[in-house]
Design a protein around this motif. Structure first.
Motif, mmCIF file in Angstrom:
data_model
loop_
_atom_site.group_PDB
_atom_site.id
_atom_site.type_symbol
_atom_site.label_atom_id
_atom_site.label_comp_id
_atom_site.label_asym_id
_atom_site.label_seq_id
_atom_site.Cartn_x
_atom_site.Cartn_y
_atom_site.Cartn_z
ATOM 1 N N GLU A 69 0.828 -1.217 0.000
ATOM 2 C CA GLU A 69 0.000 0.000 0.000
ATOM 3 C C GLU A 69 0.855 1.257 0.000
ATOM 4 N N VAL A 70 1.892 1.245 0.846
ATOM 5 C CA VAL A 70 2.749 2.431 0.956
ATOM 6 C C VAL A 70 3.418 2.740 -0.383
ATOM 7 N N VAL A 71 3.931 1.724 -1.012
ATOM 8 C CA VAL A 71 4.646 1.957 -2.273
ATOM 9 C C VAL A 71 3.659 2.414 -3.356
ATOM 10 N N LYS A 72 2.461 1.796 -3.381
ATOM 11 C CA LYS A 72 1.450 2.204 -4.385
ATOM 12 C C LYS A 72 0.999 3.639 -4.178
ATOM 13 N N SER A 73 0.897 4.037 -2.898
ATOM 14 C CA SER A 73 0.328 5.367 -2.640
ATOM 15 C C SER A 73 1.411 6.458 -2.530
ATOM 16 N N THR A 74 2.637 6.144 -2.899
ATOM 17 C CA THR A 74 3.705 7.156 -2.871
ATOM 18 C C THR A 74 4.275 7.295 -4.283
ATOM 19 N N PRO A 75 3.693 8.183 -5.085
ATOM 20 C CA PRO A 75 4.141 8.277 -6.481
ATOM 21 C C PRO A 75 5.532 8.893 -6.620
ATOM 22 N N ASN A 76 6.126 8.636 -7.752
ATOM 23 C CA ASN A 76 7.392 9.281 -8.152
ATOM 24 C C ASN A 76 8.554 9.067 -7.181
ATOM 25 N N LEU A 77 8.623 7.866 -6.621
ATOM 26 C CA LEU A 77 9.765 7.563 -5.752
ATOM 27 C C LEU A 77 11.014 7.364 -6.594
ATOM 28 N N ASP A 78 12.130 7.927 -6.143
ATOM 29 C CA ASP A 78 13.394 7.717 -6.859
ATOM 30 C C ASP A 78 14.248 6.637 -6.203
ATOM 31 N N PHE A 79 14.239 6.642 -4.851
ATOM 32 C CA PHE A 79 15.109 5.714 -4.109
ATOM 33 C C PHE A 79 14.370 5.129 -2.917
ATOM 34 N N VAL A 80 14.847 3.966 -2.481
ATOM 35 C CA VAL A 80 14.308 3.362 -1.251
ATOM 36 C C VAL A 80 15.477 2.943 -0.370
ATOM 37 N N LEU A 81 15.329 3.252 0.900
ATOM 38 C CA LEU A 81 16.356 2.881 1.875
ATOM 39 C C LEU A 81 15.658 2.014 2.928
ATOM 40 N N HIS A 82 15.979 0.730 2.948
ATOM 41 C CA HIS A 82 15.263 -0.202 3.838
ATOM 42 C C HIS A 82 16.107 -0.488 5.074
ATOM 43 N N THR A 83 15.695 0.100 6.197
ATOM 44 C CA THR A 83 16.435 -0.126 7.452
ATOM 45 C C THR A 83 15.632 -0.920 8.474
ATOM 46 N N ALA A 84 14.300 -0.960 8.331
ATOM 47 C CA ALA A 84 13.449 -1.563 9.382
ATOM 48 C C ALA A 84 13.756 -3.037 9.557
ATOM 49 N N SER A 85 14.195 -3.409 10.732
ATOM 50 C CA SER A 85 14.501 -4.802 11.044
ATOM 51 C C SER A 85 14.774 -4.851 12.539
ATOM 52 N N PRO A 86 14.384 -5.924 13.228
ATOM 53 C CA PRO A 86 14.581 -5.926 14.676
ATOM 54 C C PRO A 86 16.048 -6.037 15.087
ATOM 55 N N PHE A 87 16.418 -5.255 16.106
ATOM 56 C CA PHE A 87 17.748 -5.384 16.714
ATOM 57 C C PHE A 87 17.601 -5.121 18.202
ATOM 58 N N HIS A 88 17.534 -6.201 18.986
ATOM 59 C CA HIS A 88 17.452 -6.100 20.451
ATOM 60 C C HIS A 88 17.956 -7.410 21.031
ATOM 61 N N TYR A 89 18.110 -7.446 22.369
ATOM 62 C CA TYR A 89 18.660 -8.646 23.018
ATOM 63 C C TYR A 89 17.583 -9.497 23.685
ATOM 64 N N ASN A 90 16.306 -9.175 23.443
ATOM 65 C CA ASN A 90 15.226 -9.877 24.126
ATOM 66 C C ASN A 90 14.606 -10.940 23.209
ATOM 67 N N VAL A 91 15.382 -11.970 22.879
ATOM 68 C CA VAL A 91 14.886 -12.984 21.923
ATOM 69 C C VAL A 91 14.018 -14.000 22.663
ATOM 70 N N GLN A 92 12.781 -14.124 22.232
ATOM 71 C CA GLN A 92 11.929 -15.188 22.773
ATOM 72 C C GLN A 92 11.840 -16.306 21.738
ATOM 73 N N ASP A 93 11.461 -15.891 20.520
ATOM 74 C CA ASP A 93 11.268 -16.856 19.442
ATOM 75 C C ASP A 93 12.098 -16.381 18.239
ATOM 76 N N PRO A 94 13.225 -17.063 17.950
ATOM 77 C CA PRO A 94 14.116 -16.578 16.878
ATOM 78 C C PRO A 94 13.398 -16.374 15.539
ATOM 79 N N VAL A 95 12.432 -17.230 15.234
ATOM 80 C CA VAL A 95 11.772 -17.126 13.924
ATOM 81 C C VAL A 95 10.842 -15.918 13.892
ATOM 82 N N LYS A 96 9.967 -15.847 14.888
ATOM 83 C CA LYS A 96 8.971 -14.749 14.886
ATOM 84 C C LYS A 96 9.617 -13.399 15.206
ATOM 85 N N ASP A 97 10.570 -13.404 16.127
ATOM 86 C CA ASP A 97 11.150 -12.119 16.558
ATOM 87 C C ASP A 97 12.179 -11.579 15.574
ATOM 88 N N PHE A 98 12.888 -12.465 14.876
ATOM 89 C CA PHE A 98 13.994 -11.987 14.035
ATOM 90 C C PHE A 98 13.929 -12.430 12.576
#
Ligand code: NDP
Length: 342
Positions: A69-98
């Motif tokens: 949705e975000v990409v469709k509703s944001t016209p004329n994008l030139d670049f994308v910088l993807h940083t979102a990803s978990p980084f913390h020391y509170n691992v409960q479930d490696p698959v779901k959390d990371f």
């Protein structure tokens, strides 16, 4: 000016990237999970005027199609910088959390751009030195961009201590594999930083210490007196400043020769003792928070025969990075933490 989509705008590295992009005049759209944090981010980072920053909500990057949705509703994008990803020391479930958020988040953004944003020329992904470093202590390895952490999904899924490293490695592998198989019209660059220190995210303000990023915690703990009796072992012993990491992300968008490359960002080795010595030199009050016998504390950098070697040459030659010193990085980090109320 070109328009950049930055995912995970509330993050430490993302905040510094957005600040630098705005300073250079880019239009920035960022994604956040929480609208309140998004509104604060926009207010703080555009405080000096202008309205070139806006936000959109992406609740969970682990959901397939999270970015459609975000990409469709944001016209004329030139670049994308993807940083979102978990980084913390509170691992409960490696698959779901990371593993799922890292890998699905990466493939979702790439697929969304290919399907709906033909104007995008380049995508820069924040990977990690964790996707290079394979943690072997047997013989000191040499790390540069040609090396890959050999970790598998199964190993990372079964071992909480390997979850984060696996998530970064497998997410980056998924990105390069997407480039090979889907052959999109945009190109890809990955930034692979070592442990990142530096001033807290620029959108944090007094009272926001609870939101401090994971990699600055050791510096926070030192100035809070949590290592007064004894410095904790250093553990992971190489680092880079967040402002250098942000410059690398911005240059990775701009420099034609960056195309198709990984960039290891690593300033040098450090130890907790070396950080503590910088802090101790700042003021008598800060000195009191650290062990009285700091001079005699162990400098626990592994001996040369056990230490990994590295090359940051490509980041210097292609991206023009001039690495910040540990002294400056630690002093500026401490200053920013004091301003947040530490
Ligand atoms: P932060 O924790 O400060 O930022 C992480 C960002 O990702 C936040 O915006 C967070 O949102 C968002 N996020 C996490 N999980 C999800 C999810 N499931 N759905 C949507 N958003 C999510 O970390 P850093 O800035 O330190 O790290 C950013 C990137 O850099 C990561 O990819 C990390 O692996 C990489 N990196 C970091 C290093 C470091 O030492 N800091 C070293 C090497 C790489 P919210 O604020 O809502 O939690």
């Amino acid at each position: 000016m070109p328009k950049v989509l930055v995912t995970g705008g509330t993050g430490f590295i993302a905040g510094h990237c957005i600040k630098q992009l705005l300073e250079k005049g880019y239009d920035v759209v960022t994604t956040v999970r929480d609208p309140e944090k998004g509104a604060k981010l926009v207010k703080t980072l555009t405080a000096s005027g202008g309205s070139k920053l806006s936000y959109q909500i992406v609740k969970d990057v682990a959901q397939k199609g999270a970015f459609d949705e975000v990409v469709k509703s944001t016209p004329n994008l030139d670049f994308v910088l993807h940083t979102a990803s978990p980084f913390h020391y509170n691992v409960q479930d490696p698959v779901k959390d990371f593993l799922e958020p890292a890998v699905t988040g990466t493939t979702s953004i790439l697929e969304a751009i290919k399907d709906s944003a033909p104007s995008v020329k380049r995508v820069v992904i924040t990977s990690s030195f964790a996707a290079i470093n394979h943690g072997s202590n047997k013989k000191p390895p040499f790390y540069d961009e040609s090396v890959w952490n050999p970790i598998t999904w199964e190993e990372a899924a079964q071992d909480k201590t390997k979850a984060y490293r696996g998530s970064k490695t497998l997410a980056e592998r998924a990105a390069w594999s997407f480039m090979d198989t889907a052959r999109p019209t945009f190109d890809l660059v990955t930034i692979n930083p070592s442990l990142v220190f530096g001033p807290a995210a620029p959108h944090l303000s007094s009272g926001d210490l609870d939101s401090l990023n994971t990699s600055n915690l050791r510096i926070l703990h030192m100035i809070q007196g949590k290592m007064k009796e004894k410095l904790e072992p250093t553990g992971f012993y190489s680092w880079v400043d967040v402002r250098d990491v942000a410059i690398a992300h911005v240059r990775a968008l701009e420099v034609p020769g960056a195309s198709g490359n990984r960039f290891l960002l690593l300033t040098d080795y450090y130890t907790n003792k070396r950080i503590a010595e910088v802090i101790a030199s700042m003021s008598p009050e800060l000195r009191k928070k650290l062990p009285a016998n700091l001079d005699e504390a162990e400098d626990d950098l592994p001996p040369p025969e056990e230490r990994y070697l590295f090359s940051n040459k490509q980041s210097i030659e292609v991206l023009g990075i001039e690495y910040t010193s540990l002294d400056k990085s630690v002093k500026d980090t401490v200053q920013s933490l004091l301003e947040l109320g530490a």
